[in-house]
Design a protein around this motif. Structure first.
Motif, PDB file in Angstrom:
ATOM      1  N   VAL A 115       0.851  -1.188   0.000  1.00 33.34           N
ATOM      2  CA  VAL A 115       0.000   0.000   0.000  1.00 33.34           C
ATOM      3  C   VAL A 115       0.885   1.236   0.000  1.00 33.34           C
ATOM      4  O   VAL A 115       1.901   1.281   0.694  1.00 33.34           O
ATOM      5  N   TYR A 116       0.492   2.217  -0.806  1.00 33.81           N
ATOM      6  CA  TYR A 116       1.198   3.505  -0.865  1.00 33.81           C
ATOM      7  C   TYR A 116       0.212   4.559  -0.437  1.00 33.81           C
ATOM      8  O   TYR A 116      -0.859   4.678  -1.032  1.00 33.81           O
ATOM      9  N   THR A 117       0.533   5.303   0.610  1.00 31.93           N
ATOM     10  CA  THR A 117      -0.391   6.374   0.983  1.00 31.93           C
ATOM     11  C   THR A 117       0.331   7.709   0.929  1.00 31.93           C
ATOM     12  O   THR A 117       1.544   7.787   1.134  1.00 31.93           O
ATOM     13  N   ILE A 118      -0.422   8.732   0.639  1.00 32.46           N
ATOM     14  CA  ILE A 118       0.121  10.086   0.697  1.00 32.46           C
ATOM     15  C   ILE A 118      -1.001  10.971   1.218  1.00 32.46           C
ATOM     16  O   ILE A 118      -2.010  11.180   0.562  1.00 32.46           O
ATOM     17  N   ALA A 119      -0.805  11.427   2.455  1.00 36.33           N
ATOM     18  CA  ALA A 119      -1.877  12.179   3.103  1.00 36.33           C
ATOM     19  C   ALA A 119      -1.486  13.647   3.193  1.00 36.33           C
ATOM     20  O   ALA A 119      -0.513  13.996   3.857  1.00 36.33           O
ATOM     21  N   PHE A 120      -2.248  14.476   2.514  1.00 35.65           N
ATOM     22  CA  PHE A 120      -2.031  15.930   2.520  1.00 35.65           C
ATOM     23  C   PHE A 120      -0.617  16.283   2.056  1.00 35.65           C
ATOM     24  O   PHE A 120      -0.026  17.250   2.532  1.00 35.65           O
ATOM     25  N   GLY A 121      -0.078  15.501   1.135  1.00 39.12           N
ATOM     26  CA  GLY A 121       1.277  15.771   0.684  1.00 39.12           C
ATOM     27  C   GLY A 121       1.368  16.031  -0.804  1.00 39.12           C
ATOM     28  O   GLY A 121       2.229  16.759  -1.257  1.00 39.12           O
TER      29      GLY A 121
END
Lengths: 318, 326
Positions: free
Chosen positions: B211-217
């Motif tokens: 999983v790859y997440t990017i939160a507010f980036g």
């Protein structure tokens, strides 16, 4: 004697021929079922060593359908309103739907250990060499897995019934009476649950969730429809509905009995099934008898009334 | 929506004037002009130039400017998040984790994960799932292996259950420093690693993460499409891309309230709490420039992801986009 037998045989064949024209349109199949059948065609050649799903030879099932159904067999059916990926093919030359079917089929192996949950789907994805995150494509409560399994069983059942029909047509087997036929069909279908019988109550409860009821009801009615079709039902009136309702009731109650049956090879369940089908047959006969009796009674009363009128002289015209 | 397309220089100068006007805090009139010029509009820029908030800068400059912004806010980042979103950002991140529903053994890459919010939530989730699994097995009287029994008695788990791991990657060393301190303070030690890296050029091999997440980036990244392609590269087949980001509000009335709050309240809070007006001005401006839900979804599909969906939270203030590498 031989002439009579030959005539009977040809009449029987003609009778089967009549069956092919279905009087009523069948309920729409669960979309994945159509995608599932189409996947057998679009699968890449080198994928053949992977597990071949059993009903891949179910193409002949659609023989008896009017040709208008064929164009509906799109492999792409999006369930979500936001995606618009039609016809998009990944490197494996199969669509997302087909990949989803493969994951679900692989996940069935893990159901006895993990239950009908997203965990089993994650293990299935892992078994196919995909990341466990692929299970995120499905609902976390395992609904799609159960619906996939049920539609797979239904396809297997219709294959079985189709083959039996062929044997009868070729004259290699005896045509069974309706109650025997239905009994065998329901038994065959319920036997497919045996490997998963421990977790099956969980599956039934998930299928009864509100968001699953349309799909599960669809599958149930199409299965019951199938059974009656191959049993030789040609009714075009209210009987069509009553027969299917009765059979659905029999199937559901037998399934419930099976879930808490602990006798060897589920003997109690088949016994129960036999009794229920006998009841249903009797019910049909009884209903007719009640109707005839009613008519006879009414006629008797009318006759008595006319006689009394005659005796009282009211019928004379002056 | 009509696009306002002045020449870049004019835009820069108008932008500068408006910004200066905005800096004089009580001048509400200038504020409404600024909003009218720029709300929802994306100015055309020349080649090699991009947006930094409402300014136009060269692409190299943007990277530097973003770095400085986050360097200066790093220490107060969490407090500011709480005060700006009234604590709702915690719910957003919880919903992201719930949608991810990670299975034990998941390898997570959290890009622009700075202070580690997503990483810590991931660890909590995997641990509680493991406990849930153990309890389920006990309930159904399945035989637990000795390993599992001993694990359930361990107070300090040496490894995350199932071998789950999370890598927090951020371009900014200050943010990572704050994150490491937080981890020490909260007691997260295992299964967690901190890597400095650029989202457009990740220092990882292909097909490494589930999983790859990017939160507010992602709105701070200069080349969003490059970041998406890198995401595609490092994910395993079947892997999932999740992006939590500010997006366009769909309700017009709510949108006005939101604009009012963003431009009037947030920079003021920034000045009071963090002593940094400009950074928070950049924040709210960068939100306006980020593509809307459907457009971003198309960008994700372009990078090669399939089954791309989005989900609006708080009527569109943030959206979670999800795609699979199939």
């Amino acid at each position: 004697m031989a002439v009579v037998a030959a005539a009977a045989g040809s009449l029987r064949r003609a009778g089967w021929g009549l069956l092919r024209c279905r009087p009523v349109v069948r309920c729409p199949l669960y979309p994945a079922q159509r995608a599932f059948h189409a996947s057998a065609l679009l699968r890449r050649v080198s994928d053949e060593q992977k597990q071949e799903p059993p009903p891949s030879s179910s193409q002949q099932r659609f023989e008896s359908h009017p040709p208008g159904d064929q164009p509906d067999q799109e492999p792409q059916r999006s369930h979500h309103s936001y995606t618009d990926q039609g016809g998009e093919e990944s490197e494996d030359y199969e669509s997302e739907e087909q990949l989803q079917q493969r994951i679900l089929t692989a996940a069935l192996e893990f159901v006895p250990a993990h239950g009908w949950t997203g965990d089993a789907i994650a293990e299935g994805a892992k078994a196919l060499g995909l990341s466990v995150a692929a299970a995120g494509m499905f609902h976390s409560d395992g609904s799609e897995l159960i619906l996939h399994f049920v539609s797979q069983c239904n396809s297997e059942l219709s294959n079985l019934l189709e083959e039996q029909q062929k044997l009868v047509q070729l004259g290699q087997a005896e045509k069974k009476k309706t109650d025997q036929f239905l009994r065998d069909a329901v038994e065959a279908r319920l036997r497919m649950l045996i490997p998963y019988i421990e977790k099956w109550p969980q599956a039934v409860s998930i299928l009864l969730l509100p968001h699953n009821i349309p799909s599960s009801l669809n599958l149930l009615t199409s299965m019951v429809d199938d059974m009656w079709h191959y049993a030789g039902d040609q009714s075009t009136d209210i009987n069509w509905y009553t027969r299917r309702t009765v059979l659905a009731g029999i199937y559901n109650t037998t399934e419930l009995v099976m879930m808490q049956d602990s006798s060897p090879d589920f003997e109690e369940t088949w016994h129960f099934l036999e009794n229920r089908i006998a009841d249903a047959m009797k019910m049909g006969i009884t209903a007719k008898q009640v109707q005839l009796t009613g008519e006879a009674l009414v006629q008797g009363l009318m006759g008595a009334a006319v006689t009394i009128k005659n005796l009282a002289g009211l019928n004379q015209r002056r | 929506s009509a696009k306002f397309t002045p020449l870049p220089k004019m835009a820069a100068s108008i932008g500068a004037v408006v910004c200066r006007a905005l800096h004089s805090r009580r001048h509400g009139k200038f504020l409404s002009i600024g909003r009218g010029l720029f709300s929802g509009a994306r100015c055309l820029v020349a080649e090699g130039e991009t947006h930094f908030g409402f300014q136009t800068v060269s692409e190299t400059e943007k990277g530097e400017k973003v770095y400085h912004v986050f360097e200066s806010v790093a220490k107060k980042y969490d407090i500011m998040n709480d005060s700006m979103s009234l604590g709702i950002h915690r719910l957003w991140k919880d919903i992201l984790l719930h949608q991810m529903n990670p299975y034990p053994g998941t390898q997570l890459l959290d890009v622009a994960g700075g202070t580690g919010d997503i990483a810590f939530r991931f660890i909590n989730y995997v641990r509680s799932q493991w406990e849930h699994q153990i309890r389920q097995k006990l309930k159904s009287h399945q035989n637990l292996s000795w390993q599992e029994i001993s694990k359930s008695y361990q107070e300090e788990e040496l490894k995350l259950p199932g071998g789950s791991q999370v890598v927090v990657c951020d371009i900014n060393k200050e943010m990572l420093k704050v994150g490491k301190q937080k981890a020490q303070h909260l007691g997260y030690s295992e299964g967690l690693s901190w890597v400095v890296g650029n989202a457009e050029e990740l220092p990882f091999n292909d097909s490494k993460f589930d999983v790859y997440t990017i939160a507010f980036g992602i709105r701070n990244v200069t080349h969003i499409d490059q970041a998406l392609q890198e995401a595609y590269r490092v994910l395993k087949p079947g892997g999932r891309f999740l992006c939590l980001e500010f997006s366009q509000v769909n309700n017009p009335l709510f949108s006005r309230l939101y604009d009012l709050y963003s431009f009037q309240v947030i920079p003021v809070l920034g000045e009071i709490i963090a002593g940094d007006w400009k950074s928070y001005q950049y924040l709210v401006e960068s939100i306006r420039h980020f593509p809307a839900q459907e457009e971003f979804k198309a960008m994700i599909e372009d990078a090669g992801f399939l089954k791309v969906e989005y989900r609006n939270l708080t009527s569109g203030i943030v959206a979670i986009h999800s795609g699979f590498k199939l």
